[in-house]
Design an enzyme around this catalytic site. Structure first.
Site, PDB file in Angstrom:
ATOM      1  N   HIS A 119      57.757  -2.497  47.938  1.00 32.55           N
ATOM      2  CA  HIS A 119      57.147  -1.334  48.577  1.00 32.55           C
ATOM      3  C   HIS A 119      57.525  -1.206  50.050  1.00 32.55           C
ATOM      4  CE1 HIS A 119      54.141  -3.945  50.552  1.00 32.55           C
ATOM      5  NE2 HIS A 119      54.177  -4.625  49.417  1.00 32.55           N
ATOM      6  N   ASP A 120      57.761   0.022  50.475  1.00 32.03           N
ATOM      7  CA  ASP A 120      57.960   0.391  51.883  1.00 32.03           C
ATOM      8  C   ASP A 120      59.259  -0.129  52.487  1.00 32.03           C
ATOM      9  OD1 ASP A 120      55.247   1.691  52.306  1.00 32.03           O
ATOM     10  OD2 ASP A 120      54.622  -0.328  51.750  1.00 32.03           O
ATOM     11  N   GLY A 137      57.992  -6.611  50.775  1.00 33.72           N
ATOM     12  CA  GLY A 137      57.567  -5.332  51.320  1.00 33.72           C
ATOM     13  C   GLY A 137      57.963  -5.132  52.770  1.00 33.72           C
TER      14      GLY A 137
END
Length: 259
Positions: A119-120, A137
């Site tokens: 994520h991200d 992340g």
């Protein structure tokens, strides 16, 4: 161009000349650009936008929910650019609201088998991630970087332009532009001269980078102090990029000297 066994949920937007293979799954919030090829058994879900001329290989899982205990079903997304090759069993997650709610991938990247992009993450253009490279992340990877196989990268690490990370390393700190790192934990091993020679036409630029690297990482003096000094005395854009990266580093640079 769409196999009869593929599942495409209502609401999905499919561009022109898109191929979708047998037993592939396309979720309702997915947008796929022209000339992209989705091979059999691939899964694309979530709020995912994919550009043109990409190839997604069998069993890749794209746009799935973040593997983050804080994630609670928020409306986050994944954006993928053009001409990327995403090989078998690669896993790419959407973002989280704790960051900018987006995972972003640029153009012309190669993700080999079993790569994980969490994520991200923000990935630039023309990067290569060898088999089983694992990005935690919030990792940022700039244009032209290469990450070797079986290499985990710690959350919030920043890997600079044309950096090279050796296979089976473990990266817990930032990797400056144009540099090579290796080991567990990964440390600087010199400049990525092969990458520089392929990308830079002017040999003088490479010589300037060499001088800056030696002054930064071999003088034994505090990095940010030396970086600021070099910036005051250079007009070379590549040297500026290297020094500015060092100054802005939040996790510290992956080397054994003074910060």
């Amino acid at each position: 161009m769409i196999h009869k066994t593929a599942i495409i949920e209502d609401g999905a937007v499919i561009g022109n000349n898109v191929e979708i293979g047998a037993y592939a799954y396309i979720g309702s919030k997915v947008k796929i650009g022209n000339n992209t090829k989705i091979m059999h058994h691939a899964t694309i879900e979530g709020k995912t936008t994919i550009g043109e001329d990409n190839i997604i290989y069998p069993y890749a899982s794209i746009g799935t929910a973040p593997q983050d205990l804080k994630y609670n079903g928020e409306d986050t997304e994944l954006i993928i650019g053009n001409r990327n090759k995403i090989r078998e069993f690669t896993l790419i997650n959407t973002g989280t609201i704790q960051d900018n709610a987006k995972t972003i991938i640029g153009d012309d990247n190669l993700f080999m088998g079993y790569v994980h992009v969490a994520h991200d993450c923000i990935i630039g253009n023309s990067c290569i991630f060898a088999n089983a490279a694992t990005l935690a992340g919030h990792v940022h990877v700039d244009d032209g970087a290469v990450v070797g196989g079986m290499t985990p990268i710690h959350q919030f690490v920043h890997i600079g332009t044309l950096a090279m990370v050796a296979g089976a390393s473990a990266v817990s700190q930032d990797v400056p532009p144009f540099c090579m790192v290796e080991g567990n934990r990964a440390k600087l091993r010199g400049l990525n001269l092969t990458g520089l020679r392929r990308k830079l036409q002017n040999r003088q630029d490479i010589d300037e980078i060499k001088r800056a690297y030696k002054e930064l990482f071999e003088s034994g003096k505090p990095l940010k102090e030396i970086a600021n000094k070099i910036l005051e005395n250079t007009n070379n854009d590549y040297v500026k990029k290297l020094c500015e990266f060092v100054i802005k580093s939040k996790r510290g640079i992956a080397y054994d000297g003074k910060m």
